[in-house]
Each structure stands twice: as C-alpha cells, then as structure tokens.
Motif scaffolding. Structure first.
Motif, PDB file in Angstrom:
ATOM      1  N   ALA A 145      50.017  42.976  41.666  1.00 27.22           N
ATOM      2  CA  ALA A 145      48.503  43.190  41.885  1.00 27.22           C
ATOM      3  C   ALA A 145      47.943  43.672  40.417  1.00 27.22           C
ATOM      4  O   ALA A 145      46.711  43.599  40.009  1.00 27.22           O
ATOM      5  N   ALA A 149      45.107  41.756  38.392  1.00 26.13           N
ATOM      6  CA  ALA A 149      43.700  42.622  38.083  1.00 26.13           C
ATOM      7  C   ALA A 149      43.561  42.336  36.550  1.00 26.13           C
ATOM      8  O   ALA A 149      42.512  42.051  36.137  1.00 26.13           O
ATOM      9  N   PRO A 153      40.455  39.414  36.304  1.00 27.21           N
ATOM     10  CA  PRO A 153      39.618  40.590  36.784  1.00 27.21           C
ATOM     11  C   PRO A 153      38.368  40.332  37.770  1.00 27.21           C
ATOM     12  O   PRO A 153      38.177  41.105  38.440  1.00 27.21           O
ATOM     13  N   GLU A 156      39.650  40.568  43.568  1.00 26.74           N
ATOM     14  CA  GLU A 156      39.340  41.893  44.117  1.00 26.74           C
ATOM     15  C   GLU A 156      40.971  42.219  44.416  1.00 26.74           C
ATOM     16  O   GLU A 156      41.295  43.175  44.470  1.00 26.74           O
ATOM     17  N   HIS A 157      41.885  41.176  45.141  1.00 30.04           N
ATOM     18  CA  HIS A 157      43.011  41.598  45.548  1.00 30.04           C
ATOM     19  C   HIS A 157      44.016  40.454  45.157  1.00 30.04           C
ATOM     20  O   HIS A 157      43.504  39.186  45.219  1.00 30.04           O
ATOM     21  N   THR A 161      44.005  35.985  45.203  1.00 31.50           N
ATOM     22  CA  THR A 161      44.093  35.137  44.189  1.00 31.50           C
ATOM     23  C   THR A 161      44.842  34.036  44.432  1.00 31.50           C
ATOM     24  O   THR A 161      44.643  32.893  44.188  1.00 31.50           O
TER      25      THR A 161
END
Length: 172
Positions: A145, A149, A153, A156-157, A161
């Motif tokens: 995670a 991120a 970017p 959100e999670h 993705t």
C-alpha cells in the motif's frame, strides 16, 4: 586462490583491530550469509508488486553527484526509490538493538548506517525523487500500500489500483 587471499586479509584486519574476530565459526557463517540485496522481505514485496502489474528496476545504481545510491526497488519514470531496511542494520525503533558483544565496533557502524540513510534520502529528494523506506518487519499488505501510494498517488487504496488495472487489461 581468491578465497585464501580473502581469509588472509580478514585475519590481518582482525589483528590490526579494524573489526572484531568472530566469536565462533557459526557466527562467522551467519554474518557472511547476510545479503545486501534480494532479502526475503524485498523479494516478497517485488513479487507482490509484479503481480499487480507494476514494473520496476531492482538494485539500480543512481548517481546523484557525489552520492551513489542503490535503492532496492526503483520506479524510474515516477522517480520513486524504495528501500526495505533490515531492523538490525538500520536500527529500527521497534526491533533494533545495540549488540552486547563488540559494541566498540557495532555502535559506530550502525550509527554510520543511519547517517548514510539520511544522506541518501536528502540527495534523492534534492534530485526530485520520492523516497519510501519500509522496515523488514512490516506486513506485506502495508508495504504494498505504501509503494502503490507513492507510485500512483491518485489511487486511494492498493486494492482499488489492482482492480483498476485488472479492469483495464480485461477491456483491451
């Protein structure tokens, strides 16, 4: 022949007090088995990232002026450098500890490792890179995670993705 030279050099370094002689053969074999790259946590992270469809370079040397860096995982296009730090070698606040034997050697060595990490982070950030440092004890899902991120970017999670990448592959 090269092994014999290495043994002689090690013996001379012990005699000069450059670094301590091992307490026993087992300890010596254990320390020699420590890897600089391809550690189990690093390989597990790379495998998970690859399964998600993320492509990266491993152990890529980056020359940043006077500082030479080899992050464990590099996303060159996104300029993201990932390091999977060992708890002992990088003095993890949760698991790191000062060795009880040969403290005269290990305390300065571990301090230099921490100082090098700070120098590397500063050099990478000054060159426009995003640095992600993970501890070897972190859960794989947490590590994935954090990488996702940094690399994506807008996601959100991490699970979003991977679902998004699966959907886009299925539509093609």
């Amino acid at each position: 022949m090269a092994e014999n030279k290495r043994v002689q050099a090690r013996k001379q370094a012990h005699e000069r007090g450059v670094y301590p002689a091992p307490l026993n053969d087992g300890r010596s074999r254990n320390m020699q088995a420590n890897r600089r790259s391809n550690t189990k946590p690093e390989v597990a992270l790379r495998t998970a990232l690859h399964r998600m469809g993320l492509r990266y370079r491993k152990d890529l040397r980056l020359d940043l002026g006077e500082v030479k860096v080899r992050p464990d995982i590099v996303f060159t296009a996104k300029k993201v450098a990932i390091f999977v730090d060992g708890c002992f070698w990088h003095v993890c606040p949760e698991h790191g500890r000062q060795p009880a034997t040969n403290e005269w050697y290990w305390a300065p060595k571990l301090r230099r490792n921490m100082e090098r990490d700070q120098r590397v982070n500063s050099a990478l950030e000054a060159a426009g890179w995003h640095v992600v440092r993970l501890w070897e004890h972190e859960a794989l899902t947490t590590a994935v995670a954090a990488v996702v991120a940094a690399v994506k970017p807008d996601a959100e999670h991490a699970s979003e993705t991977s679902a998004t990448s699966r959907q886009s592959r299925n539509q093609e």
